[in-house]
Design an enzyme around this catalytic site. Structure first.
Site, short mmCIF file in Angstrom:
data_model
loop_
_atom_site.label_atom_id
_atom_site.label_comp_id
_atom_site.label_asym_id
_atom_site.label_seq_id
_atom_site.Cartn_x
_atom_site.Cartn_y
_atom_site.Cartn_z
N SER A 287 0.85 -1.03 -0.06
CA SER A 287 0.12 -0.23 -0.37
C SER A 287 0.89 1.26 -0.07
O SER A 287 0.12 2.54 -0.48
CB SER A 287 -1.03 -0.15 1.08
OG SER A 287 0.00 -0.31 2.29
N GLY A 288 1.92 1.29 -0.20
CA GLY A 288 3.09 2.05 -0.16
C GLY A 288 3.38 2.73 1.28
O GLY A 288 3.82 3.66 1.75
N THR B 155 7.46 3.31 1.42
CA THR B 155 7.57 4.75 0.77
C THR B 155 6.90 5.93 1.84
O THR B 155 8.05 7.00 0.95
CB THR B 155 6.36 4.63 -0.43
OG1 THR B 155 7.10 3.36 -1.10
CG2 THR B 155 7.25 5.59 -1.26
N ARG C 55 11.34 -7.54 12.58
CA ARG C 55 11.72 -9.10 11.75
C ARG C 55 12.77 -9.75 11.92
O ARG C 55 13.27 -10.59 11.99
CB ARG C 55 10.98 -9.73 10.82
CG ARG C 55 9.07 -9.66 11.57
CD ARG C 55 8.54 -9.68 10.84
NE ARG C 55 6.87 -10.05 11.22
CZ ARG C 55 6.42 -10.94 12.23
NH1 ARG C 55 7.13 -11.85 12.51
NH2 ARG C 55 5.01 -10.91 12.41
N ILE D 296 1.56 -3.43 8.90
CA ILE D 296 0.54 -4.43 8.05
C ILE D 296 -0.08 -4.04 9.27
O ILE D 296 -1.32 -3.37 9.29
CB ILE D 296 0.63 -5.22 7.30
CG1 ILE D 296 1.68 -5.46 6.37
CG2 ILE D 296 -0.50 -5.47 7.36
CD1 ILE D 296 1.96 -6.84 5.77
N SER D 297 -0.13 -4.08 10.53
CA SER D 297 -0.60 -4.21 11.52
C SER D 297 -2.05 -4.24 11.93
O SER D 297 -2.66 -3.54 11.51
CB SER D 297 -0.52 -2.88 12.97
OG SER D 297 0.09 -1.80 11.57
N GLY E 180 -2.56 -17.60 5.39
CA GLY E 180 -2.55 -16.54 5.97
C GLY E 180 -2.21 -14.93 6.37
O GLY E 180 -1.78 -14.51 6.90
#
Length: 207
Positions: free
Chosen positions: A41-42, A45, A70, A110-111, A160
């Site tokens: 999704s950016g 960036t 990670r 992402i969360s 997942g």
């Protein structure tokens, strides 16, 4: 996954110099800019562009990138729901420390779960947690697929995966929402400018 337990017989150690003194030294106010959204999704960036823009203004920031974390702090965690929760909890605690140091901490993950992001928000005074939602359509993110992960997920080689067979829960009351304008994604500097304008308006860029 590491097991988190409640420690006993520990006490908070205060020091003479605190957050106000650090903020005065940096001439800025510590906060957390939490960028959330689907893979592709950016987020990264925007994080890099925002950090560069802040640097050009003489403001100190630090990026906590989900993938980078990670490789070290969270390398013992997988992608089960409980591991994702612990991944976000640890990141939130580190982001809180950076904000307490007076930095503008830019967390890019992402969360996917709303409750986990809300838990991180609750770690700080509410105004010091700025949630930025990269509201980009799944079709766009999948078309970009910069890491080839959507292709693998569609082929069943990754289980997942957020947006495919694991949910993404969009924010309900984010401070900033970035989305397409007439089907066109804003340029990185435009997205960064939107966040910087918010930080300026709320007084985070001076002390």
């Amino acid at each position: 996954m590491s097991t988190v337990t409640n420690a006993t017989n520990i006490f908070w150690q205060d020091c003479q110099l605190g957050k106000p003194e650090r903020q005065k030294l940096l001439n800025q106010k510590g906060c957390v800019v939490w960028i959330t959204g689907l893979s592709g999704s950016g987020k990264s960036t925007l994080a890099c562009s925002l950090s560069s823009e802040l640097h050009s203004k003489g403001k100190l920031s630090y990026i906590l990138d989900g993938d980078n974390l990670r490789h070290g702090l969270n390398k013992d965690l997988g992608f089960k729901p409980e591991d994702r929760t612990e991944n976000i909890r640890r990141t939130g605690e580190v982001a809180k420390l950076f904000a307490d140091a007076g930095l503008i901490c830019v967390a890019s993950l992402i969360s996917p779960y709303r409750r986990d992001r809300d838990t991180c928000r609750a770690m700080l005074p509410s105004a010091n947690f700025i949630e930025v939602y990269m509201n980009m359509p799944l079709a766009l993110c999948e078309a970009r697929d910069p890491k080839g992960l959507y292709k693998l997920a569609r082929a069943g080689k990754i289980k997942g995966f957020t947006g495919i067979d694991d949910p993404y829960e969009p924010p309900l009351n984010c401070e900033i929402e970035i989305k397409e304008d007439n089907g066109v994604c804003p340029a990185p500097n435009v997205m960064a400018g939107q966040v910087v304008s918010y930080l300026e308006e709320k007084g985070f860029l001076h002390c």
